[in-house]
Design an enzyme around this catalytic site. Structure first.
Site, PDB file in Angstrom:
ATOM      1  N   HIS A  38     -23.883  19.678 -19.212  1.00  0.00           N
ATOM      2  CA  HIS A  38     -24.304  19.929 -17.825  1.00  0.00           C
ATOM      3  C   HIS A  38     -23.260  20.783 -17.105  1.00  0.00           C
ATOM      4  O   HIS A  38     -23.584  21.673 -16.334  1.00  0.00           O
ATOM      5  CB  HIS A  38     -24.454  18.610 -17.055  1.00  0.00           C
ATOM      6  CG  HIS A  38     -25.488  17.673 -17.622  1.00  0.00           C
ATOM      7  ND1 HIS A  38     -25.149  16.558 -18.345  1.00  0.00           N
ATOM      8  CD2 HIS A  38     -26.844  17.693 -17.565  1.00  0.00           C
ATOM      9  CE1 HIS A  38     -26.253  15.913 -18.697  1.00  0.00           C
ATOM     10  NE2 HIS A  38     -27.304  16.572 -18.246  1.00  0.00           N
ATOM     11  N   ARG A 188     -27.725  10.568 -23.946  1.00  0.00           N
ATOM     12  CA  ARG A 188     -28.173   9.483 -24.825  1.00  0.00           C
ATOM     13  C   ARG A 188     -27.166   9.162 -25.934  1.00  0.00           C
ATOM     14  O   ARG A 188     -27.311   8.136 -26.605  1.00  0.00           O
ATOM     15  CB  ARG A 188     -29.533   9.821 -25.434  1.00  0.00           C
ATOM     16  CG  ARG A 188     -30.680   9.672 -24.428  1.00  0.00           C
ATOM     17  CD  ARG A 188     -32.029   9.838 -25.107  1.00  0.00           C
ATOM     18  NE  ARG A 188     -33.133   9.441 -24.257  1.00  0.00           N
ATOM     19  CZ  ARG A 188     -33.940  10.299 -23.619  1.00  0.00           C
ATOM     20  NH1 ARG A 188     -33.746  11.605 -23.725  1.00  0.00           N
ATOM     21  NH2 ARG A 188     -34.949   9.856 -22.877  1.00  0.00           N
TER      22      ARG A 188
HETATM   23  P1  AMP Z   1     -30.796  16.215 -19.050  1.00  0.00           P
HETATM   24  O1  AMP Z   1     -29.953  15.611 -17.963  1.00  0.00           O
HETATM   25  O2  AMP Z   1     -30.514  15.621 -20.407  1.00  0.00           O
HETATM   26  O3  AMP Z   1     -32.268  16.247 -18.697  1.00  0.00           O
HETATM   27  O4  AMP Z   1     -30.343  17.725 -19.172  1.00  0.00           O
HETATM   28  C1  AMP Z   1     -30.302  18.585 -18.063  1.00  0.00           C
HETATM   29  C2  AMP Z   1     -30.098  19.988 -18.539  1.00  0.00           C
HETATM   30  O5  AMP Z   1     -28.885  20.077 -19.283  1.00  0.00           O
HETATM   31  C3  AMP Z   1     -31.212  20.467 -19.480  1.00  0.00           C
HETATM   32  O6  AMP Z   1     -31.518  21.816 -19.197  1.00  0.00           O
HETATM   33  C4  AMP Z   1     -30.581  20.319 -20.840  1.00  0.00           C
HETATM   34  O7  AMP Z   1     -31.114  21.198 -21.805  1.00  0.00           O
HETATM   35  C5  AMP Z   1     -29.144  20.660 -20.534  1.00  0.00           C
HETATM   36  N1  AMP Z   1     -28.254  20.103 -21.566  1.00  0.00           N
HETATM   37  C6  AMP Z   1     -28.222  18.829 -22.018  1.00  0.00           C
HETATM   38  N2  AMP Z   1     -27.311  18.684 -22.998  1.00  0.00           N
HETATM   39  C7  AMP Z   1     -26.757  19.913 -23.190  1.00  0.00           C
HETATM   40  C8  AMP Z   1     -25.758  20.432 -24.074  1.00  0.00           C
HETATM   41  N3  AMP Z   1     -25.132  19.652 -24.964  1.00  0.00           N
HETATM   42  N4  AMP Z   1     -25.452  21.750 -23.981  1.00  0.00           N
HETATM   43  C9  AMP Z   1     -26.076  22.550 -23.082  1.00  0.00           C
HETATM   44  N5  AMP Z   1     -27.014  22.116 -22.217  1.00  0.00           N
HETATM   45  C10 AMP Z   1     -27.363  20.820 -22.273  1.00  0.00           C
END
Ligand code: AMP
Length: 281
Positions: A38, A188
């Protein structure tokens, strides 16, 4: 500290005022429990516009009935600290009740793209994602929005929706940020116990092996996916959900590997379902 906005009305009014003032709004939607993945999105976002808005919303409609909505990790205080460090201007944290009031009955369905890979294992997931992202776009009214390539299928679903529905927002995808051993960062991952975390190394290891055999000349996707499957199945704690080679543009099966092919995999380890992807050439 970023400004915290909780209501749709206040967010909309703020965005209208920002746009009228000539600001460029960059938006990073998240479900919170932030990590360095993030952070990377926020860093890029900070450079792409004058006002950086991040949402934190654990969207109930993208979770299946047997999935981890209730136990999804949350830590707003820590998230706000990171948002502050990365120069976020506004953190938007709507309530599920206001996002989905009684009688809510409209959904966005990106057909085809939503039904394969993760969509096949999680029916309704991308419908929930597309619907909430469209709602957030309508409320935040960003000029640009950033998504991670870790969730590559999600990125493609959103790009398709933006194109098909003529949304006036520019979408950018950001490279996957990884732990030292190559495991893609994910909120997760906090579900993984010590042994499970060690077992999770089989995912980046299998992807590395796939890239290696392709570099050595292998062009048959089935050979690559078999090899990857063997490496994952060699790990007693890991259960394969899917391993596929698909075209990067439309995510359709790619039987022969070329510059456009990517490897996609989903693996369950304990309570965590890990997804990842890599270019093969
Ligand atoms: P989430 O909070 O898991 O819904 O993720 C929010 C945003 O962060 C989404 O656009 C994800 O694809 C991105 N994201 C999550 N994990 C990663 C990572 N390891 N590297 C880059 N972007 C990420």
């Amino acid at each position: 500290m970023p400004k915290i906005i909780k209501t749709l009305k206040e967010m909309r009014e703020e965005s209208i005022a920002l746009r009228e003032g000539g600001e460029t709004i960059v938006f990073v939607p998240t479900m919170g429990f932030l990590h360095d993945g993030h952070r990377a999105l926020l860093k890029v976002g900070r450079r792409l516009g004058s006002t950086l808005v991040m949402s934190i919303f654990v969207n109930p409609t993208q979770f299946g009935p047997k999935e981890d909505l209730a136990s999804y990790p949350r830590d707003l205080e820590r998230d706000l600290k990171m948002a502050d460090e990365e120069g976020v201007d506004i953190v938007f944290t709507p309530s599920a009740l206001e996002m989905y009031p009684e009688g809510f009955s409209t959904h966005v369905e990106v057909t085809g793209l939503s039904d394969i890979l993760c969509g096949a294992s999680r029916p309704g997931h991308f419908r929930g994602v597309a619907t909430v992202v469209l709602k957030l776009f309508n409320i935040v009214m960003p000029h640009r929005a950033l998504f991670g390539r870790k969730d590559f299928q999600q990125l493609r679903v959103i790009e398709r929706m933006v194109k098909d529905l003529d949304l006036q927002v520019e979408i950018a995808g950001i490279e996957t940020i990884r732990e030292k051993d190559g495991l893609a960062m994910s909120s997760r991952n906090s579900y993984l116990g010590k042994e499970e975390r060690r077992a999770a190394q089989c995912v980046p290891r299998a992807m590395e092996e796939a890239r290696r055999i392709v570099a050595d000349g292998e062009a048959q996707s089935s050979v690559v996916t078999e090899k990857v499957k063997k490496i994952i199945e060699n790990e007693p704690l890991a259960v394969v959900d899917y391993i596929k080679v698909c075209r990067a543009d439309n995510l359709l099966d790619a039987p022969v590997i070329d510059e456009c092919s990517m490897l996609f995999l989903a693996v369950k380890i304990g309570k965590a379902r890990l997804i990842d992807n890599t270019r093969l050439r």
